[in-house]
Design a protein around this motif. Structure first.
Motif, PDB file in Angstrom:
ATOM      1  N   MET A 131       0.818  -1.210   0.000  1.00 44.38           N
ATOM      2  CA  MET A 131       0.000   0.000   0.000  1.00 44.38           C
ATOM      3  C   MET A 131       0.855   1.265   0.000  1.00 44.38           C
ATOM      4  O   MET A 131       0.563   2.233  -0.704  1.00 44.38           O
ATOM      5  CB  MET A 131      -0.949   0.000   1.196  1.00 44.38           C
ATOM      6  N   THR A 132       1.945   1.249   0.771  1.00 45.95           N
ATOM      7  CA  THR A 132       2.803   2.428   0.802  1.00 45.95           C
ATOM      8  C   THR A 132       3.546   2.588  -0.511  1.00 45.95           C
ATOM      9  O   THR A 132       3.762   3.718  -0.980  1.00 45.95           O
ATOM     10  CB  THR A 132       3.803   2.362   1.970  1.00 45.95           C
ATOM     11  N   ALA A 133       3.951   1.491  -1.124  1.00 43.88           N
ATOM     12  CA  ALA A 133       4.626   1.565  -2.411  1.00 43.88           C
ATOM     13  C   ALA A 133       3.731   2.218  -3.468  1.00 43.88           C
ATOM     14  O   ALA A 133       4.158   3.121  -4.201  1.00 43.88           O
ATOM     15  CB  ALA A 133       5.055   0.167  -2.869  1.00 43.88           C
TER      16      ALA A 133
ATOM     17  N   ILE B  65      -6.555   3.411  -0.087  1.00 38.11           N
ATOM     18  CA  ILE B  65      -5.684   2.571   0.734  1.00 38.11           C
ATOM     19  C   ILE B  65      -6.381   2.187   2.032  1.00 38.11           C
ATOM     20  O   ILE B  65      -6.331   1.029   2.467  1.00 38.11           O
ATOM     21  CB  ILE B  65      -4.359   3.304   1.011  1.00 38.11           C
ATOM     22  N   HIS B  66      -7.043   3.146   2.655  1.00 37.51           N
ATOM     23  CA  HIS B  66      -7.755   2.847   3.907  1.00 37.51           C
ATOM     24  C   HIS B  66      -8.937   1.909   3.678  1.00 37.51           C
ATOM     25  O   HIS B  66      -9.205   1.024   4.500  1.00 37.51           O
ATOM     26  CB  HIS B  66      -8.231   4.137   4.572  1.00 37.51           C
ATOM     27  N   LEU B  67      -9.634   2.079   2.583  1.00 34.76           N
ATOM     28  CA  LEU B  67     -10.761   1.192   2.284  1.00 34.76           C
ATOM     29  C   LEU B  67     -10.306  -0.256   2.159  1.00 34.76           C
ATOM     30  O   LEU B  67     -11.032  -1.184   2.550  1.00 34.76           O
ATOM     31  CB  LEU B  67     -11.452   1.640   0.991  1.00 34.76           C
ATOM     32  N   VAL B  68      -9.110  -0.452   1.642  1.00 34.69           N
ATOM     33  CA  VAL B  68      -8.584  -1.805   1.474  1.00 34.69           C
ATOM     34  C   VAL B  68      -8.013  -2.356   2.778  1.00 34.69           C
ATOM     35  O   VAL B  68      -8.270  -3.504   3.153  1.00 34.69           O
ATOM     36  CB  VAL B  68      -7.491  -1.824   0.377  1.00 34.69           C
ATOM     37  N   SER B  69      -7.247  -1.534   3.491  1.00 35.16           N
ATOM     38  CA  SER B  69      -6.377  -2.093   4.535  1.00 35.16           C
ATOM     39  C   SER B  69      -6.780  -1.827   5.977  1.00 35.16           C
ATOM     40  O   SER B  69      -6.122  -2.342   6.888  1.00 35.16           O
ATOM     41  CB  SER B  69      -4.945  -1.589   4.312  1.00 35.16           C
ATOM     42  N   ILE B  70      -7.838  -1.075   6.228  1.00 31.92           N
ATOM     43  CA  ILE B  70      -8.280  -0.917   7.618  1.00 31.92           C
ATOM     44  C   ILE B  70      -8.536  -2.282   8.277  1.00 31.92           C
ATOM     45  O   ILE B  70      -8.122  -2.501   9.422  1.00 31.92           O
ATOM     46  CB  ILE B  70      -9.521  -0.009   7.721  1.00 31.92           C
TER      47      ILE B  70
ATOM     48  N   VAL C 244      -7.050  -4.993   7.879  1.00 34.72           N
ATOM     49  CA  VAL C 244      -5.809  -5.750   8.058  1.00 34.72           C
ATOM     50  C   VAL C 244      -4.955  -5.185   9.192  1.00 34.72           C
ATOM     51  O   VAL C 244      -4.554  -5.909  10.107  1.00 34.72           O
ATOM     52  CB  VAL C 244      -4.997  -5.784   6.742  1.00 34.72           C
ATOM     53  N   THR C 245      -4.670  -3.884   9.140  1.00 32.18           N
ATOM     54  CA  THR C 245      -3.762  -3.276  10.126  1.00 32.18           C
ATOM     55  C   THR C 245      -4.345  -2.025  10.781  1.00 32.18           C
ATOM     56  O   THR C 245      -3.669  -1.377  11.574  1.00 32.18           O
ATOM     57  CB  THR C 245      -2.441  -2.862   9.467  1.00 32.18           C
ATOM     58  N   ASN C 246      -5.548  -1.665  10.439  1.00 34.59           N
ATOM     59  CA  ASN C 246      -6.127  -0.370  10.793  1.00 34.59           C
ATOM     60  C   ASN C 246      -5.457   0.751  10.004  1.00 34.59           C
ATOM     61  O   ASN C 246      -5.614   1.917  10.328  1.00 34.59           O
ATOM     62  CB  ASN C 246      -6.073  -0.090  12.291  1.00 34.59           C
ATOM     63  N   THR C 247      -4.689   0.382   9.007  1.00 35.50           N
ATOM     64  CA  THR C 247      -3.998   1.250   8.053  1.00 35.50           C
ATOM     65  C   THR C 247      -3.035   2.233   8.695  1.00 35.50           C
ATOM     66  O   THR C 247      -3.423   3.190   9.352  1.00 35.50           O
ATOM     67  CB  THR C 247      -4.968   2.037   7.165  1.00 35.50           C
ATOM     68  N   SER C 248      -1.771   1.977   8.433  1.00 39.21           N
ATOM     69  CA  SER C 248      -0.743   2.940   8.808  1.00 39.21           C
ATOM     70  C   SER C 248      -0.264   3.673   7.560  1.00 39.21           C
ATOM     71  O   SER C 248      -0.687   4.776   7.297  1.00 39.21           O
ATOM     72  CB  SER C 248       0.437   2.256   9.492  1.00 39.21           C
ATOM     73  N   VAL C 249       0.606   3.044   6.782  1.00 38.43           N
ATOM     74  CA  VAL C 249       1.360   3.631   5.656  1.00 38.43           C
ATOM     75  C   VAL C 249       2.039   4.935   6.084  1.00 38.43           C
ATOM     76  O   VAL C 249       2.433   5.731   5.236  1.00 38.43           O
ATOM     77  CB  VAL C 249       0.515   3.836   4.372  1.00 38.43           C
ATOM     78  N   ASN C 250       2.188   5.137   7.383  1.00 39.66           N
ATOM     79  CA  ASN C 250       2.731   6.385   7.907  1.00 39.66           C
ATOM     80  C   ASN C 250       3.250   6.149   9.330  1.00 39.66           C
ATOM     81  O   ASN C 250       2.463   6.071  10.279  1.00 39.66           O
ATOM     82  CB  ASN C 250       1.642   7.464   7.909  1.00 39.66           C
ATOM     83  N   PRO C 251       4.570   6.052   9.503  1.00 37.21           N
ATOM     84  CA  PRO C 251       5.121   5.805  10.837  1.00 37.21           C
ATOM     85  C   PRO C 251       4.771   6.875  11.864  1.00 37.21           C
ATOM     86  O   PRO C 251       4.586   6.561  13.053  1.00 37.21           O
ATOM     87  CB  PRO C 251       6.634   5.769  10.580  1.00 37.21           C
ATOM     88  N   ALA C 252       4.678   8.131  11.450  1.00 37.14           N
ATOM     89  CA  ALA C 252       4.332   9.200  12.392  1.00 37.14           C
ATOM     90  C   ALA C 252       2.913   9.022  12.906  1.00 37.14           C
ATOM     91  O   ALA C 252       2.650   9.128  14.110  1.00 37.14           O
ATOM     92  CB  ALA C 252       4.494  10.567  11.730  1.00 37.14           C
TER      93      ALA C 252
END
Length: 236
Positions: free
Chosen positions: A139-141, A171-176, A178-186
């Motif tokens: 997702m981040t890629a 991205i959030h629609l797909v991955s919430i 799975v991980t609650n969606t990060s794609v962002n370390p901060a």
């Protein structure tokens, strides 16, 4: 440089306050909760609004992974990256603190996951480590491919914030689940330090996977664009 760092601090604060705030305060509100779809749009809208607001100041990265992905793509000066990352993390933590003060004003408040990211038992859908890692990398890629492409000198001018905001929504629609969606370390750090416990213990994944994915996305963009990829994005 101080103007850029201030912009990144404010922008990341808005991202976490708007996105995570929608999850903590509004997602499950009785009868009128915004749900997964609403939270997804909230994250996309924070990026879209800030891109138009501070894009001309700092480039509106709001995300350590994006900053490092743009370095990999040849669109950002590596020497500026540490300052950006510190400003982003501080902005996210400030947003987490504001959100905690608001949320804790409700009688019977329990912090729970506090919109944090996780895998295994901390994943909304109970997805395991490898599924979570792969999801965050991929997702981040793609997020970086969209960011780099939309801000290319050869892309239609003025539309990049829309494409980037909608990409984050998707991205959030797909991955919430799975991980609650990060794609962002901060974003992950800003709320995990308040949730504590296992959320802190799993935070490493939400630094490693997004950064790996972002660098991969930046490299893919360079391959797709060729020599044109070396030109800096207009917002920079």
């Amino acid at each position: 440089m101080s103007r850029k760092l201030t912009a990144e601090f404010i922008g990341t604060l808005w991202l976490v306050l708007g996105g995570c705030g929608s999850a903590v305060l509004a997602a499950a509100f009785p009868q009128v909760g915004i749900g997964l779809l609403g939270v997804s749009f909230a994250f996309g809208l924070t990026v879209l609004t800030m891109a138009y607001t501070i894009g001309h100041v700092s480039g509106c990265h709001l995300n350590p992974a994006v900053t490092l992905g743009l370095v990999a793509a040849g669109k950002f000066n590596a020497s500026e990256a540490p300052g950006y990352i510190v400003a982003q993390v501080l902005g996210a933590i400030a947003a987490g603190a504001i959100l905690f003060l608001i949320a804790s004003g409700k009688p019977g408040f329990e912090i729970g996951g506090f919109a944090s990211n996780g895998f295994g038992d901390l994943s909304p859908g109970k997805y395991g480590l490898m599924a979570a890692f792969l999801c965050e990398v991929v997702m981040t890629a793609f997020f970086l491919v969209v960011i780099c492409g939309a801000t290319s000198a050869r892309a239609p001018a003025g539309f990049a914030p829309i494409a980037i905001g909608l990409c984050l929504t998707l991205i959030h629609l797909v991955s919430i689940p799975v991980t609650n969606t990060s794609v962002n370390p901060a974003r992950s750090t800003g709320v995990a330090i308040f949730a504590g416990g296992d959320y802190i213990a799993q935070l490493w994944l939400f630094w490693v996977a997004p950064i790996l994915g972002a660098v991969l996305g930046g490299v893919v963009h360079k391959v797709l664009e060729g020599d044109a990829a070396l030109a800096p994005a207009p917002a920079e």
